[in-house]
Motif scaffolding. Structure first.
Motif, PDB file in Angstrom:
ATOM      1  N   LEU A   1       0.826  -1.205   0.000  1.00 16.44           N
ATOM      2  CA  LEU A   1       0.000   0.000   0.000  1.00 16.44           C
ATOM      3  C   LEU A   1       0.863   1.258   0.000  1.00 16.44           C
ATOM      4  O   LEU A   1       0.574   2.230  -0.713  1.00 16.44           O
ATOM      5  CB  LEU A   1      -0.925  -0.004   1.216  1.00 16.44           C
ATOM      6  CG  LEU A   1      -1.793   1.239   1.419  1.00 16.44           C
ATOM      7  CD1 LEU A   1      -2.676   1.498   0.207  1.00 16.44           C
ATOM      8  CD2 LEU A   1      -2.654   1.089   2.687  1.00 16.44           C
TER       9      LEU A   1
ATOM     10  N   SER B   1       2.223   1.629  -3.377  1.00 21.00           N
ATOM     11  CA  SER B   1       1.145   1.984  -4.288  1.00 21.00           C
ATOM     12  C   SER B   1       0.797   3.466  -4.182  1.00 21.00           C
ATOM     13  O   SER B   1       0.590   4.145  -5.197  1.00 21.00           O
ATOM     14  CB  SER B   1      -0.092   1.131  -3.988  1.00 21.00           C
ATOM     15  OG  SER B   1      -1.137   1.390  -4.890  1.00 21.00           O
ATOM     16  N   GLN B   2       0.733   3.969  -2.961  1.00 21.42           N
ATOM     17  CA  GLN B   2       0.404   5.380  -2.777  1.00 21.42           C
ATOM     18  C   GLN B   2       1.501   6.276  -3.352  1.00 21.42           C
ATOM     19  O   GLN B   2       1.206   7.269  -4.029  1.00 21.42           O
ATOM     20  CB  GLN B   2       0.221   5.677  -1.286  1.00 21.42           C
ATOM     21  CG  GLN B   2      -0.033   7.145  -0.955  1.00 21.42           C
ATOM     22  CD  GLN B   2      -1.289   7.702  -1.625  1.00 21.42           C
ATOM     23  OE1 GLN B   2      -2.225   6.956  -1.919  1.00 21.42           O
ATOM     24  NE2 GLN B   2      -1.307   9.011  -1.854  1.00 21.42           N
TER      25      GLN B   2
ATOM     26  N   PHE C   1      -1.640  -5.407  -2.257  1.00 24.73           N
ATOM     27  CA  PHE C   1      -2.400  -5.225  -1.024  1.00 24.73           C
ATOM     28  C   PHE C   1      -3.877  -5.520  -1.220  1.00 24.73           C
ATOM     29  O   PHE C   1      -4.562  -5.939  -0.279  1.00 24.73           O
ATOM     30  CB  PHE C   1      -2.197  -3.818  -0.453  1.00 24.73           C
ATOM     31  CG  PHE C   1      -2.901  -2.716  -1.198  1.00 24.73           C
ATOM     32  CD1 PHE C   1      -4.146  -2.258  -0.773  1.00 24.73           C
ATOM     33  CD2 PHE C   1      -2.324  -2.116  -2.303  1.00 24.73           C
ATOM     34  CE1 PHE C   1      -4.796  -1.232  -1.438  1.00 24.73           C
ATOM     35  CE2 PHE C   1      -2.954  -1.097  -2.981  1.00 24.73           C
ATOM     36  CZ  PHE C   1      -4.195  -0.652  -2.551  1.00 24.73           C
TER      37      PHE C   1
ATOM     38  N   VAL D   1      -8.471   2.121  -0.841  1.00 18.10           N
ATOM     39  CA  VAL D   1      -8.757   1.482   0.455  1.00 18.10           C
ATOM     40  C   VAL D   1     -10.255   1.357   0.733  1.00 18.10           C
ATOM     41  O   VAL D   1     -10.713   0.300   1.193  1.00 18.10           O
ATOM     42  CB  VAL D   1      -8.028   2.228   1.591  1.00 18.10           C
ATOM     43  CG1 VAL D   1      -8.503   1.739   2.962  1.00 18.10           C
ATOM     44  CG2 VAL D   1      -6.521   2.028   1.456  1.00 18.10           C
TER      45      VAL D   1
END
Length: 277
Positions: free
Chosen positions: A187, A190-191, A210, A262
């Motif tokens: 995550l 990814s962000q 994730f 998310v």
């Protein structure tokens, strides 16, 4: 026994609510492509599929591993029998249409994408050659196969890692902690990539892991549970709001996946969990 069943997993049973979630995911993606202004974030349907894949596969193979009946070759065989026929039909129809409608240069590009599909690297190919939200994407008939490539790469790696954990006799808590660490790292990557390298974040497996791992964690957490979770109606409602709300509120300019994914992932987990037991 059906052709795809296994003696150790038959008792797991069919999950109609998961098929319902699949139908919702398909509807979101179809509406997004047909009427993008009506549902600008409908592409999150793909993320719902990733959660479902992580859950279904882990639910099956964890049971087999726990009873010593897991075979990696048999697992891959089941995946091939399930995925190849539909993929073959899709590629055959796309190829026929390409030969009729595409100019020579475009046909050559299509041929390269077709080879990438069967090499299970379509996500890497489209990452290198086109953006999902760019105009040229409309001229890539097999663009949607990028997500299947991500799942294929997951099928090749995750069972081996999970098998190692089972052979080392890790407890459920240890496995879930490991997934939390791996998911957190994915995550975070990814962000960062969603902001600095959005095409890489969208297509490549590290920034999507994730999402799959969320489904894996749910399967491990719920393994062996027969009683339904309390507050199922509330879980259903919250999950549906999170998924559909993401489809409505996100757009092609939203840095994605990363943190923006998310709510969709959490909503998918809640919707699956609500129907178990």
């Amino acid at each position: 026994m059906t052709p795809h069943s296994h003696p150790s997993t038959e008792h797991l049973g069919y999950l109609p609510h998961v098929d319902g979630l699949r139908a919702l995911a398909v509807a979101l993606v179809v509406i997004f492509h047909a009427w993008p202004h009506a549902l600008p974030g409908g592409y999150v349907g793909v993320d719902v599929f990733f959660v479902i894949s992580g859950f279904i596969i882990t639910r099956q193979i964890a049971e087999e591993m726990a009873t010593g009946q897991f075979s990696y070759a048999a697992f891959l065989g089941r995946r091939i029998r399930r995925l190849i026929p539909a993929a073959f039909v899709c590629c055959a129809l796309a190829t026929a249409a390409a030969y009729v409608f595409l100019m020579p240069d475009a046909l050559e590009t299509f041929s390269r994408s077709l080879a990438a599909v069967w090499g299970m690297i379509a996500n890497f190919y489209f990452y290198s050659n086109t953006g999902y939200f760019d105009a040229p994407a409309a001229q890539a008939p097999l663009l949607h196969m990028w997500s299947l490539a991500v799942e294929d790469q997951f099928y090749l790696t995750w069972p081996l890692l999970l098998l190692v954990l089972f052979k080392r006799r890790w407890s459920r808590g240890q496995m879930l902690a490991a997934l939390a660490v791996l998911g957190g790292l994915s995550l975070a990557h990814s962000q960062h990539a969603a902001v600095t390298a959005p095409e890489m974040a969208f297509y490549l497996p590290l920034s999507r892991s994730f999402e799959l791992l969320a489904g894996c964690a749910l399967a491990l957490a719920m393994r062996g549970r027969t009683a339904p979770l309390p507050g199922r109606a509330l879980l259903d409602t919250v999950g549906l709001v999170l998924v559909v709300g993401s489809a409505v509120l996100l757009t092609g300019s939203t840095p994605f996946p990363g943190l923006a994914a998310v709510p969709t992932i959490a909503g998918s987990v809640l919707l699956i969990a609500a129907g178990l037991g």
